[in-house]
Write an enzyme that holds these catalytic residues in place. Structure first.
Site, PDB file in Angstrom:
ATOM      1  N   ILE A 121      56.239  37.827  16.317  1.00  0.00           N
ATOM      2  CA  ILE A 121      57.494  38.098  15.607  1.00  0.00           C
ATOM      3  C   ILE A 121      57.936  39.544  15.830  1.00  0.00           C
ATOM      4  O   ILE A 121      59.113  39.816  16.093  1.00  0.00           O
ATOM      5  CB  ILE A 121      57.319  37.784  14.101  1.00  0.00           C
ATOM      6  CG1 ILE A 121      57.152  36.263  13.905  1.00  0.00           C
ATOM      7  CG2 ILE A 121      58.502  38.319  13.291  1.00  0.00           C
ATOM      8  CD1 ILE A 121      56.733  35.843  12.506  1.00  0.00           C
ATOM      9  N   ASP A 128      47.750  52.345  13.558  1.00  0.00           N
ATOM     10  CA  ASP A 128      47.079  51.493  12.578  1.00  0.00           C
ATOM     11  C   ASP A 128      47.828  51.685  11.265  1.00  0.00           C
ATOM     12  O   ASP A 128      47.748  52.749  10.649  1.00  0.00           O
ATOM     13  CB  ASP A 128      45.606  51.908  12.426  1.00  0.00           C
ATOM     14  CG  ASP A 128      44.886  51.045  11.399  1.00  0.00           C
ATOM     15  OD1 ASP A 128      45.536  50.185  10.757  1.00  0.00           O
ATOM     16  OD2 ASP A 128      43.665  51.229  11.228  1.00  0.00           O
ATOM     17  N   LYS A 173      57.019  53.370   2.719  1.00  0.00           N
ATOM     18  CA  LYS A 173      57.020  54.600   1.907  1.00  0.00           C
ATOM     19  C   LYS A 173      57.447  55.810   2.741  1.00  0.00           C
ATOM     20  O   LYS A 173      58.335  56.566   2.342  1.00  0.00           O
ATOM     21  CB  LYS A 173      55.608  54.827   1.355  1.00  0.00           C
ATOM     22  CG  LYS A 173      55.385  56.185   0.715  1.00  0.00           C
ATOM     23  CD  LYS A 173      53.925  56.347   0.280  1.00  0.00           C
ATOM     24  CE  LYS A 173      53.595  57.803  -0.030  1.00  0.00           C
ATOM     25  NZ  LYS A 173      52.190  57.979  -0.452  1.00  0.00           N
ATOM     26  N   TYR A 189      44.946  36.174   2.371  1.00  0.00           N
ATOM     27  CA  TYR A 189      46.254  36.372   3.012  1.00  0.00           C
ATOM     28  C   TYR A 189      47.377  36.133   2.005  1.00  0.00           C
ATOM     29  O   TYR A 189      48.321  36.923   1.895  1.00  0.00           O
ATOM     30  CB  TYR A 189      46.352  35.408   4.193  1.00  0.00           C
ATOM     31  CG  TYR A 189      47.654  35.455   4.965  1.00  0.00           C
ATOM     32  CD1 TYR A 189      47.912  36.484   5.874  1.00  0.00           C
ATOM     33  CD2 TYR A 189      48.611  34.460   4.825  1.00  0.00           C
ATOM     34  CE1 TYR A 189      49.096  36.518   6.599  1.00  0.00           C
ATOM     35  CE2 TYR A 189      49.792  34.477   5.554  1.00  0.00           C
ATOM     36  CZ  TYR A 189      50.034  35.503   6.443  1.00  0.00           C
ATOM     37  OH  TYR A 189      51.203  35.537   7.167  1.00  0.00           O
ATOM     38  N   LYS A 233      50.275  38.777   0.758  1.00  0.00           N
ATOM     39  CA  LYS A 233      51.711  38.562   0.981  1.00  0.00           C
ATOM     40  C   LYS A 233      52.475  38.507  -0.346  1.00  0.00           C
ATOM     41  O   LYS A 233      53.644  38.892  -0.407  1.00  0.00           O
ATOM     42  CB  LYS A 233      51.932  37.295   1.804  1.00  0.00           C
ATOM     43  CG  LYS A 233      51.464  37.434   3.256  1.00  0.00           C
ATOM     44  CD  LYS A 233      52.315  38.435   4.031  1.00  0.00           C
ATOM     45  CE  LYS A 233      51.949  38.504   5.496  1.00  0.00           C
ATOM     46  NZ  LYS A 233      52.809  39.416   6.257  1.00  0.00           N
TER      47      LYS A 233
HETATM   48  P1  NAI Z   1      50.715  38.219  15.888  1.00  0.00           P
HETATM   49  O1  NAI Z   1      49.246  38.196  15.708  1.00  0.00           O
HETATM   50  O2  NAI Z   1      51.320  37.569  17.072  1.00  0.00           O
HETATM   51  O3  NAI Z   1      51.245  39.725  15.830  1.00  0.00           O
HETATM   52  C1  NAI Z   1      50.780  40.629  14.876  1.00  0.00           C
HETATM   53  C2  NAI Z   1      50.789  42.008  15.469  1.00  0.00           C
HETATM   54  O4  NAI Z   1      50.347  42.936  14.450  1.00  0.00           O
HETATM   55  C3  NAI Z   1      49.815  42.158  16.658  1.00  0.00           C
HETATM   56  O5  NAI Z   1      50.474  42.738  17.776  1.00  0.00           O
HETATM   57  C4  NAI Z   1      48.725  43.068  16.127  1.00  0.00           C
HETATM   58  O6  NAI Z   1      48.161  43.907  17.118  1.00  0.00           O
HETATM   59  C5  NAI Z   1      49.485  43.877  15.089  1.00  0.00           C
HETATM   60  N1  NAI Z   1      48.587  44.471  14.093  1.00  0.00           N
HETATM   61  C6  NAI Z   1      47.551  43.885  13.461  1.00  0.00           C
HETATM   62  N2  NAI Z   1      46.937  44.771  12.673  1.00  0.00           N
HETATM   63  C7  NAI Z   1      47.605  45.939  12.800  1.00  0.00           C
HETATM   64  C8  NAI Z   1      47.451  47.232  12.238  1.00  0.00           C
HETATM   65  N3  NAI Z   1      46.452  47.501  11.375  1.00  0.00           N
HETATM   66  N4  NAI Z   1      48.319  48.211  12.595  1.00  0.00           N
HETATM   67  C9  NAI Z   1      49.311  47.944  13.487  1.00  0.00           C
HETATM   68  N5  NAI Z   1      49.491  46.760  14.072  1.00  0.00           N
HETATM   69  C10 NAI Z   1      48.648  45.758  13.725  1.00  0.00           C
HETATM   70  O7  NAI Z   1      51.290  37.598  14.541  1.00  0.00           O
HETATM   71  P2  NAI Z   1      52.749  37.087  14.109  1.00  0.00           P
HETATM   72  O8  NAI Z   1      52.633  35.670  13.804  1.00  0.00           O
HETATM   73  O9  NAI Z   1      53.773  37.580  15.026  1.00  0.00           O
HETATM   74  O10 NAI Z   1      52.876  37.832  12.711  1.00  0.00           O
HETATM   75  C11 NAI Z   1      53.791  38.886  12.465  1.00  0.00           C
HETATM   76  C12 NAI Z   1      54.014  38.949  10.962  1.00  0.00           C
HETATM   77  O11 NAI Z   1      54.623  37.746  10.526  1.00  0.00           O
HETATM   78  C13 NAI Z   1      52.714  39.086  10.169  1.00  0.00           C
HETATM   79  O12 NAI Z   1      52.926  39.970   9.083  1.00  0.00           O
HETATM   80  C14 NAI Z   1      52.482  37.679   9.666  1.00  0.00           C
HETATM   81  O13 NAI Z   1      51.737  37.670   8.476  1.00  0.00           O
HETATM   82  C15 NAI Z   1      53.908  37.214   9.441  1.00  0.00           C
HETATM   83  N6  NAI Z   1      54.082  35.771   9.407  1.00  0.00           N
HETATM   84  C16 NAI Z   1      53.777  34.981  10.485  1.00  0.00           C
HETATM   85  C17 NAI Z   1      53.992  33.622  10.415  1.00  0.00           C
HETATM   86  C18 NAI Z   1      53.692  32.695  11.553  1.00  0.00           C
HETATM   87  O14 NAI Z   1      53.773  31.474  11.371  1.00  0.00           O
HETATM   88  N7  NAI Z   1      53.353  33.186  12.714  1.00  0.00           N
HETATM   89  C19 NAI Z   1      54.509  32.995   9.197  1.00  0.00           C
HETATM   90  C20 NAI Z   1      54.794  33.915   8.153  1.00  0.00           C
HETATM   91  C21 NAI Z   1      54.588  35.250   8.261  1.00  0.00           C
END
Ligand code: NAI
Length: 256
Positions: free
Chosen positions: A19, A59, A119, A152, A156
């Site tokens: 996303i 991070d 923030k 999780y 959220k």
């Molecule tokens: P993804 O795993 O494809 O991307 C997440 C990104 O966050 C990765 O590039 C990762 O390296 C980065 N990340 C993780 N920990 C980090 C940290 N401590 N500091 C900086 N970057 C960090 O996941 P996705 O699905 O794209 O998720 C993006 C957001 O959308 C998340 O907050 C997730 O909870 C939320 N979300 C996703 C859904 C889904 O169905 N995929 C549904 C609802 C919410």
């Protein structure tokens, strides 16, 4: 499409994947200057190969690193006026089996990390007396309970609480704060969850994918671009009278 976004400096956390990557690309497509910050980017703030897009390793759970990147962007690029907090992780276990370490990880990245980023961006806007937009990528897990996702889901729910509180506090400053609550979006995180969630229930990832599709009235699961379009809208002038909202992007799977 949104000419007002051409002048924006947009920070997107989690911008390397799923996303966040789609959001970064969508804002760049509108002519904004985008800083994609992610744990998996290799180094300090630097221009990427795509025009107008910078990358930085970050991070989000490290407040000093967040403050330092926000300051660095301010000095080298310009004041961040729009932030999309998409960095996130998920772990899967039933509540009675969830470890303290997993609870902490979800809380540190999803809740505390989003808080640190919002923030420090908002502090910069308030100090400069400039309006702005804060957009959290929360989740349906911020509104409902889901089996096997206690840590999780709790993290959220915290993001939606933060959305409402920052919205009230920052409204007099001309800063809107909203959350997007996606449903099932096809990303690396979702693929991992299907494997881990399937294992908890004795099902395959394919079984879970079919179950996912059957739950969506629009007949398909979401793509990252479905979420990115709503982020553009929330950042645009069209959404100037919206704040403190948790917007469902679920293909009709939830309606409240
Ligand atoms: P993804 O795993 O494809 O991307 C997440 C990104 O966050 C990765 O590039 C990762 O390296 C980065 N990340 C993780 N920990 C980090 C940290 N401590 N500091 C900086 N970057 C960090 O996941 P996705 O699905 O794209 O998720 C993006 C957001 O959308 C998340 O907050 C997730 O909870 C939320 N979300 C996703 C859904 C889904 O169905 N995929 C549904 C609802 C919410």
């Amino acid at each position: 499409m949104f000419t007002e976004l051409e002048r924006r400096v947009v920070l997107v956390t989690g911008g390397a994947s799923g996303i966040g990557a789609a959001v970064a690309s969508a804002f760049a497509g509108e002519g904004a200057i985008v800083v994609s910050a992610d744990l998996s980017h290799p180094g300090a703030l630097e221009p990427s190969s795509r025009d107008g897009v910078w990358t930085a390793r970050l991070d989000v759970a490290d407040e000093d690193a967040v403050a330092s990147l926000v300051a660095d962007v301010g000095t080298r690029i310009g004041l961040i006026d729009t932030v999309v907090c998409a960095a996130g992780i998920s772990t899967m276990d039933f509540a009675i089996d969830t470890t303290a370490a997993d609870w902490q990880r979800n809380s540190d990245v999803n809740a505390k990390g989003s808080f640190f980023v919002a923030k420090h961006v908002a502090r910069g806007l308030v100090a400069a007396e400039r309006p702005g937009r804060v957009i959290f990528i929360a989740s349906q897990a911020g509104k409902n309970g889901y089996r096997g996702m206690a840590a999780y889901v709790a993290s959220k729910h915290a993001v939606l609480g933060l959305t409402k509180t920052m919205a009230v506090e920052l409204a007099p400053r001309g800063i809107t704060v909203n959350a997007i609550c996606p449903g099932i979006i096809e990303t690396p995180m979702k693929h991992r969850e299907r494997i881990q969630g399937g294992a908890l229930r004795g099902l395959t990832a394919e079984d879970i994918a079919a179950e996912d599709r059957s739950q969506v009235p629009l007949g398909r699961t979401g793509q990252p671009a479905d979420v990115a379009g709503v982020a553009l809208f929330l950042a645009s002038d069209l959404a100037s009278y919206m704040t403190g909202q948790g917007i469902n992007v679920t293909g009709g799977m939830t309606m409240h």
